[in-house]
Design a protein around this motif. Structure first.
Motif, PDB file in Angstrom:
ATOM      1  N   ASP A 138       0.878  -1.163  -0.037  1.00  0.00           N
ATOM      2  CA  ASP A 138      -0.157  -0.134   0.106  1.00  0.00           C
ATOM      3  C   ASP A 138       0.813   1.203   0.107  1.00  0.00           C
ATOM      4  O   ASP A 138       0.378   2.394  -0.022  1.00  0.00           O
ATOM      5  CB  ASP A 138      -0.957   0.043   0.956  1.00  0.00           C
ATOM      6  CG  ASP A 138      -1.963  -1.441   1.215  1.00  0.00           C
ATOM      7  OD1 ASP A 138      -2.389  -1.689   0.069  1.00  0.00           O
ATOM      8  OD2 ASP A 138      -2.496  -1.363   2.038  1.00  0.00           O
ATOM      9  N   SER A 139       2.214   0.795  -0.008  1.00  0.00           N
ATOM     10  CA  SER A 139       3.151   2.357   0.024  1.00  0.00           C
ATOM     11  C   SER A 139       3.655   2.263  -1.343  1.00  0.00           C
ATOM     12  O   SER A 139       4.398   1.421  -1.995  1.00  0.00           O
ATOM     13  CB  SER A 139       4.084   2.043   1.101  1.00  0.00           C
ATOM     14  OG  SER A 139       5.212   3.038   0.932  1.00  0.00           O
ATOM     15  N   VAL A 153      -5.214  -0.106  -8.685  1.00  0.00           N
ATOM     16  CA  VAL A 153      -5.938   0.418  -7.270  1.00  0.00           C
ATOM     17  C   VAL A 153      -7.399  -0.300  -7.617  1.00  0.00           C
ATOM     18  O   VAL A 153      -7.926  -0.407  -8.500  1.00  0.00           O
ATOM     19  CB  VAL A 153      -5.958   2.032  -7.339  1.00  0.00           C
ATOM     20  CG1 VAL A 153      -4.462   2.449  -7.016  1.00  0.00           C
ATOM     21  CG2 VAL A 153      -6.549   2.613  -8.498  1.00  0.00           C
ATOM     22  N   SER A 155     -10.954   0.608  -5.368  1.00  0.00           N
ATOM     23  CA  SER A 155     -11.780   1.334  -4.253  1.00  0.00           C
ATOM     24  C   SER A 155     -13.175   1.432  -4.751  1.00  0.00           C
ATOM     25  O   SER A 155     -13.411   1.861  -5.621  1.00  0.00           O
ATOM     26  CB  SER A 155     -10.923   2.842  -4.186  1.00  0.00           C
ATOM     27  OG  SER A 155     -11.938   3.500  -3.296  1.00  0.00           O
ATOM     28  N   LEU A 164     -10.731   4.586  -0.973  1.00  0.00           N
ATOM     29  CA  LEU A 164      -9.675   5.354  -0.907  1.00  0.00           C
ATOM     30  C   LEU A 164      -9.956   6.908  -0.856  1.00  0.00           C
ATOM     31  O   LEU A 164     -11.031   6.931  -1.982  1.00  0.00           O
ATOM     32  CB  LEU A 164      -8.509   4.843  -2.174  1.00  0.00           C
ATOM     33  CG  LEU A 164      -7.990   3.853  -1.896  1.00  0.00           C
ATOM     34  CD1 LEU A 164      -7.293   3.255  -3.003  1.00  0.00           C
ATOM     35  CD2 LEU A 164      -7.122   3.392  -0.694  1.00  0.00           C
ATOM     36  N   GLU A 167      -7.567  12.325  -2.246  1.00  0.00           N
ATOM     37  CA  GLU A 167      -6.086  12.673  -2.358  1.00  0.00           C
ATOM     38  C   GLU A 167      -5.186  11.646  -2.274  1.00  0.00           C
ATOM     39  O   GLU A 167      -4.062  11.798  -3.038  1.00  0.00           O
ATOM     40  CB  GLU A 167      -5.791  13.198  -0.869  1.00  0.00           C
ATOM     41  CG  GLU A 167      -6.835  14.800  -0.441  1.00  0.00           C
ATOM     42  CD  GLU A 167      -7.996  14.444  -0.125  1.00  0.00           C
ATOM     43  OE1 GLU A 167      -8.537  13.051   0.336  1.00  0.00           O
ATOM     44  OE2 GLU A 167      -8.782  15.417  -0.086  1.00  0.00           O
ATOM     45  N   HIS A 168      -5.581  10.484  -1.783  1.00  0.00           N
ATOM     46  CA  HIS A 168      -4.657   9.375  -2.110  1.00  0.00           C
ATOM     47  C   HIS A 168      -4.565   8.821  -3.498  1.00  0.00           C
ATOM     48  O   HIS A 168      -3.571   8.658  -4.094  1.00  0.00           O
ATOM     49  CB  HIS A 168      -5.038   8.130  -1.158  1.00  0.00           C
ATOM     50  CG  HIS A 168      -4.132   6.933  -1.393  1.00  0.00           C
ATOM     51  ND1 HIS A 168      -3.080   6.609  -0.727  1.00  0.00           N
ATOM     52  CD2 HIS A 168      -4.537   5.965  -2.214  1.00  0.00           C
ATOM     53  CE1 HIS A 168      -2.547   5.653  -1.246  1.00  0.00           C
ATOM     54  NE2 HIS A 168      -3.319   5.104  -2.108  1.00  0.00           N
ATOM     55  N   LYS A 171      -2.662  11.066  -5.618  1.00  0.00           N
ATOM     56  CA  LYS A 171      -1.003  11.090  -5.283  1.00  0.00           C
ATOM     57  C   LYS A 171      -0.637   9.597  -6.326  1.00  0.00           C
ATOM     58  O   LYS A 171       0.377   9.884  -6.921  1.00  0.00           O
ATOM     59  CB  LYS A 171      -1.009  10.770  -4.109  1.00  0.00           C
ATOM     60  CG  LYS A 171       0.727  10.539  -3.598  1.00  0.00           C
ATOM     61  CD  LYS A 171       0.870  10.577  -2.137  1.00  0.00           C
ATOM     62  CE  LYS A 171       0.220   9.421  -1.376  1.00  0.00           C
ATOM     63  NZ  LYS A 171       0.586   9.400  -0.056  1.00  0.00           N
ATOM     64  N   VAL A 172      -1.431   8.738  -6.393  1.00  0.00           N
ATOM     65  CA  VAL A 172      -1.196   7.559  -6.861  1.00  0.00           C
ATOM     66  C   VAL A 172      -1.015   8.092  -8.435  1.00  0.00           C
ATOM     67  O   VAL A 172      -0.176   7.566  -9.261  1.00  0.00           O
ATOM     68  CB  VAL A 172      -1.957   6.478  -6.802  1.00  0.00           C
ATOM     69  CG1 VAL A 172      -1.715   5.441  -7.851  1.00  0.00           C
ATOM     70  CG2 VAL A 172      -2.059   5.972  -5.465  1.00  0.00           C
TER      71      VAL A 172
END
Length: 368
Positions: A138-139, A153, A155, A164, A167-168, A171-172
């Motif tokens: 997940d990082s 991803v 979600s 998710l 914002e996340h 970023k991805v």
């Protein structure tokens, strides 16, 4: 090395002993292990399938203009996502598409597919089929200097139901674009938000004004009970979609014409989807309350088709074994989705009202 030798044991074969235990219950098993729809296919969809059944010729790989327009319209209506119909590509079930996407993108040895730490096993299957390497984390930092070519991803998440935040996701997308990687978002459960509102990776708040490097994968299996129809589609980056279309034409990966007509009817109608949503909401409420009274804790599960549950007395396999043996309830041990799932089990909402009620009654008898 054969393709089969690259693959692990099939996920659902691993719970066959639990299935046999659950079948011994005097009132029969309650199968909450798989997200397999059990409710009827809506009549308007079956009618569309029947009306299109005289289909002697080859259908178009790209799909009919009506189908592509219906998918585009649904995305705008339901999720605030604007994509031209020409950038929609129907697929023969999203599991097939997910498994073969790395191959269709040209991945191979030395390439890395990044997937969530807890994830649908088919993401890893796809990496293996291509001869690429799968990395579950997940990082984004875990990828280090490796050659990441594809980032999955999911979600709402399968199995956890986690949503998710925008914002996340943003970023991805930014991270992948900097490295020339493709972001593929499996949005199979996006219409099933309970305590959170899932957002598509193609929403402008996530990807900005451009869809470059981004794909979203959608299925009608859950929204419209069409698992048996193998009805889904992918959309996003126009260049990527065009490349996938070219590959699928060559390989004969074509959705049958009558299914295209049925899918069009499903995407054009929201009433049946709302009715199904309410069915799942009622089942979720009943099952969640029964689990919590029986000493279980529900984690995440704010959206999607599952409850992600843990009990202080068990790890995932012993919990699944106890539920099967003592209550005839079949669930999926969390470790099937990754090592960090070893304390949880996944329980699907895809059982009839009668079977969900039976599960709740049996759980009441197991209260601490």
């Amino acid at each position: 090395m054969t393709l089969a030798s690259r693959l692990p044991a099939y996920t659902w074969d691993r719970i066959a002993p639990l299935r046999e235990k659950a079948r011994l219950h005097p009132d029969g098993p309650v199968d909450l292990s798989m997200g397999t729809p059990v409710d009827p296919v809506p009549g308007l969809i079956r009618d569309a399938l029947a009306e299109a059944s005289n289909a002697p010729g080859y259908p178009a790989t790209w799909g009919t203009p009506r189908l592509r327009a219906a998918a585009s319209g649904w995305l705008a209506r339901a999720h605030g996502v604007s994509v031209p119909p020409d950038d929609v590509l129907p697929v023969v079930g999203t599991k097939e598409f997910i498994a073969w996407l790395p191959v269709m993108l040209g991945l191979g040895p030395g390439d890395v597919v990044l997937q969530p730490e807890l994830a649908y096993p088919t993401y890893d299957t796809g990496a293996r089929l291509a001869g690429a390497s799968g990395l579950a984390s997940d990082s984004l930092l875990a990828a280090g200097p490796s050659r990441v070519r594809l980032v999955w991803v999911n979600s709402p998440s399968n199995p956890t139901g986690r949503v998710l935040p925008v914002e996340h996701l943003r970023k991805v997308v930014a991270w992948a674009r900097e490295r020339g990687a493709v972001v593929a978002s499996d949005e199979c459960y996006i219409s099933l938000g309970w305590e959170a509102s899932p957002v598509s990776v193609l929403h402008p708040d996530v990807c900005g004004p451009s869809r470059d490097g981004v794909l979203a994968v959608h299925s009608l299996s859950k929204r419209s009970n069409l698992a048996g129809y193998r009805a889904g589609f992918v959309t996003g980056d126009p260049a990527l979609v065009a490349g996938l279309l070219a590959v699928r034409k060559q390989a004969g990966m074509i959705m049958p014409g009558p299914v295209q007509a049925a899918m069009t009817a499903a995407l054009d109608d929201d009433a049946h989807a709302l009715e199904q949503f309410r069915r799942y909401a009622a089942r979720r409420s009943l099952l969640r309350a029964a689990l919590e009274l029986a000493g279980w804790q529900i984690d995440h599960s704010e959206a999607g088709l599952y409850l992600w549950a843990t009990h202080p007395a068990y790890d995932c396999w012993s919990a699944a074994g106890a539920l099967a043996a003592e209550a005839g309830i079949l669930v999926a041990p969390g470790e099937l989705y990754g090592p960090t799932g070893k304390r949880h089990v996944r329980m699907a909402l895809t059982a009839t009202d009668e079977r969900i009620a039976a599960a709740a009654k049996r759980l009441a008898a197991l209260r601490p």
